[in-house]
Design an enzyme around this catalytic site. Structure first.
Site, PDB file in Angstrom:
ATOM      1  N   LYS A  14       0.363  -1.385   0.101  1.00 21.15           N
ATOM      2  CA  LYS A  14       0.970  -2.603  -0.719  1.00 21.15           C
ATOM      3  C   LYS A  14       2.626  -2.682  -0.171  1.00 21.15           C
ATOM      4  O   LYS A  14       2.770  -3.734   0.130  1.00 21.15           O
ATOM      5  CB  LYS A  14       0.675  -2.671  -1.866  1.00 21.15           C
ATOM      6  N   ARG A  89      -1.570  -4.262 -13.406  1.00 24.88           N
ATOM      7  CA  ARG A  89      -2.345  -3.090 -13.037  1.00 24.88           C
ATOM      8  C   ARG A  89      -3.529  -3.111 -14.096  1.00 24.88           C
ATOM      9  O   ARG A  89      -4.240  -2.129 -14.186  1.00 24.88           O
ATOM     10  CB  ARG A  89      -1.508  -1.872 -13.017  1.00 24.88           C
ATOM     11  N   ARG A 128       2.010  11.221   2.850  1.00 26.98           N
ATOM     12  CA  ARG A 128       3.243  10.399   2.553  1.00 26.98           C
ATOM     13  C   ARG A 128       4.180  11.276   1.528  1.00 26.98           C
ATOM     14  O   ARG A 128       5.174  11.345   1.555  1.00 26.98           O
ATOM     15  CB  ARG A 128       2.845   9.303   1.583  1.00 26.98           C
ATOM     16  N   ARG A 134       7.750  12.028  -3.391  1.00 23.18           N
ATOM     17  CA  ARG A 134       7.001  11.623  -4.759  1.00 23.18           C
ATOM     18  C   ARG A 134       6.383  12.775  -5.160  1.00 23.18           C
ATOM     19  O   ARG A 134       5.353  13.143  -4.548  1.00 23.18           O
ATOM     20  CB  ARG A 134       6.395  10.415  -4.553  1.00 23.18           C
ATOM     21  N   ARG A 146      -4.903   9.069 -10.134  1.00 22.53           N
ATOM     22  CA  ARG A 146      -4.609   7.522 -10.103  1.00 22.53           C
ATOM     23  C   ARG A 146      -5.791   6.683  -9.685  1.00 22.53           C
ATOM     24  O   ARG A 146      -5.609   5.588  -9.988  1.00 22.53           O
ATOM     25  CB  ARG A 146      -3.383   7.722  -9.154  1.00 22.53           C
TER      26      ARG A 146
HETATM   27  P1  ADP Z   1       1.271   3.471  -5.865  1.00 24.66           P
HETATM   28  O1  ADP Z   1       0.767   2.228  -5.689  1.00 24.66           O
HETATM   29  O2  ADP Z   1       1.402   4.391  -4.703  1.00 24.66           O
HETATM   30  O3  ADP Z   1       0.589   4.318  -7.126  1.00 24.66           O
HETATM   31  P2  ADP Z   1       3.558   2.596  -7.483  1.00 24.66           P
HETATM   32  O4  ADP Z   1       4.927   2.678  -6.752  1.00 24.66           O
HETATM   33  O5  ADP Z   1       3.077   1.332  -7.238  1.00 24.66           O
HETATM   34  O6  ADP Z   1       2.786   3.702  -6.495  1.00 24.66           O
HETATM   35  O7  ADP Z   1       3.336   3.293  -8.619  1.00 24.66           O
HETATM   36  C1  ADP Z   1       3.626   4.770  -9.109  1.00 24.66           C
HETATM   37  C2  ADP Z   1       3.508   4.863 -10.454  1.00 24.66           C
HETATM   38  O8  ADP Z   1       4.267   4.148 -11.406  1.00 24.66           O
HETATM   39  C3  ADP Z   1       2.018   4.519 -11.217  1.00 24.66           C
HETATM   40  O9  ADP Z   1       0.953   5.772 -10.956  1.00 24.66           O
HETATM   41  C4  ADP Z   1       2.329   4.247 -12.725  1.00 24.66           C
HETATM   42  O10 ADP Z   1       2.483   5.426 -13.329  1.00 24.66           O
HETATM   43  C5  ADP Z   1       3.452   3.604 -12.593  1.00 24.66           C
HETATM   44  N1  ADP Z   1       3.440   1.962 -12.460  1.00 24.66           N
HETATM   45  C6  ADP Z   1       3.716   1.236 -11.381  1.00 24.66           C
HETATM   46  N2  ADP Z   1       3.559   0.024 -11.724  1.00 24.66           N
HETATM   47  C7  ADP Z   1       2.724  -0.043 -12.933  1.00 24.66           C
HETATM   48  C8  ADP Z   1       2.068  -1.066 -13.646  1.00 24.66           C
HETATM   49  N3  ADP Z   1       2.082  -2.310 -13.277  1.00 24.66           N
HETATM   50  N4  ADP Z   1       1.589  -0.733 -15.093  1.00 24.66           N
HETATM   51  C9  ADP Z   1       1.858   0.626 -15.556  1.00 24.66           C
HETATM   52  N5  ADP Z   1       2.385   1.580 -14.604  1.00 24.66           N
HETATM   53  C10 ADP Z   1       2.783   1.362 -13.379  1.00 24.66           C
END
Ligand code: ADP
Length: 193
Positions: A14, A89, A128, A134, A146
């Protein structure tokens, strides 16, 4: 305004695709994950609260996430559209976004769902981790958690938008450029309607 949601499991590409789409369609990119990571880097209260959830591969609570997203949107009154990456999400997040957009007579144009299998995700994220630094990418159990959270809490969001014919599945395997072309194909079809 063109408002797009880039959807898909963690590691489905994404963020990579959002950067390319922003340039092509002149949109403002909002990644809730990036916003949380910058709060963590700045050691804010919100960042510290979010970190506890992120480190376990759990979602940050809706009220925190929705509040942060609203502020980010309000900070961009000039936007010609937004690309939402990693948001919504959960169903409550999707409902909050729909209301927020409707309040300014806007709506989501399309939800682009990148399809990638769990095994491919685990491989990509472990890879990654070598460069992203991370901690949530470095551990297979956290990655699988996740993915599980994605299936349970996030996948229903695609169904929410499918009910109004806005969800479009896109094959998330292949080169970055191939996937980009597929996304552009879907978006341009929607925009032509
Ligand atoms: P990825 O898509 O690789 O999981 P992100 O950077 O989108 O990476 O998200 C990393 C973490 O940040 C998620 O696992 C969650 O803990 C938190 N997070 C990100 N976006 C949201 C969201 N919309 N609602 C709740 N938690 C979020």
């Amino acid at each position: 305004m063109i408002n797009l949601i880039l959807f898909g499991p963690p590691g489905s590409g994404k963020g990579t695709q959002a950067v390319k789409l922003v340039e092509k369609y002149n949109l403002v990119h909002i990644s809730t994950g990036d916003l949380f990571r910058s709060q963590i880097a700045e050691k804010t209260d919100m960042g510290m609260k979010a970190k506890a959830f992120m480190d376990k591969g759990e979602l940050v609570p809706d009220e925190v996430t929705i509040g942060m997203l609203k502020n980010k949107m309000l900070a961009h009154p000039e936007a010609e559209g937004f690309i939402f990456d990693g948001f919504p999400r959960t169903i409550p997040q999707a409902e909050a976004l729909d209301i927020m957009l409707a309040d300014s007579k806007e709506e989501i144009a399309a939800v682009l769902e990148l399809e990638v299998s769990e095994e491919e995700i685990v491989e990509r994220l472990l890879n990654r981790a070598k460069t992203s630094g991370r901690s949530d990418d470095a551990n297979e159990d956290i990655i699988r958690n996740r993915f599980q959270v994605y299936l349970e809490k996030t996948a229903p969001v695609a169904k929410h938008y499918a009910k109004v014919d806005k969800a479009h599945k896109v094959n998330g395997l292949g080169s970055i450029d191939d996937i980009f072309e597929r996304l552009v194909g879907s978006i341009d079809t929607v925009l032509a309607c």
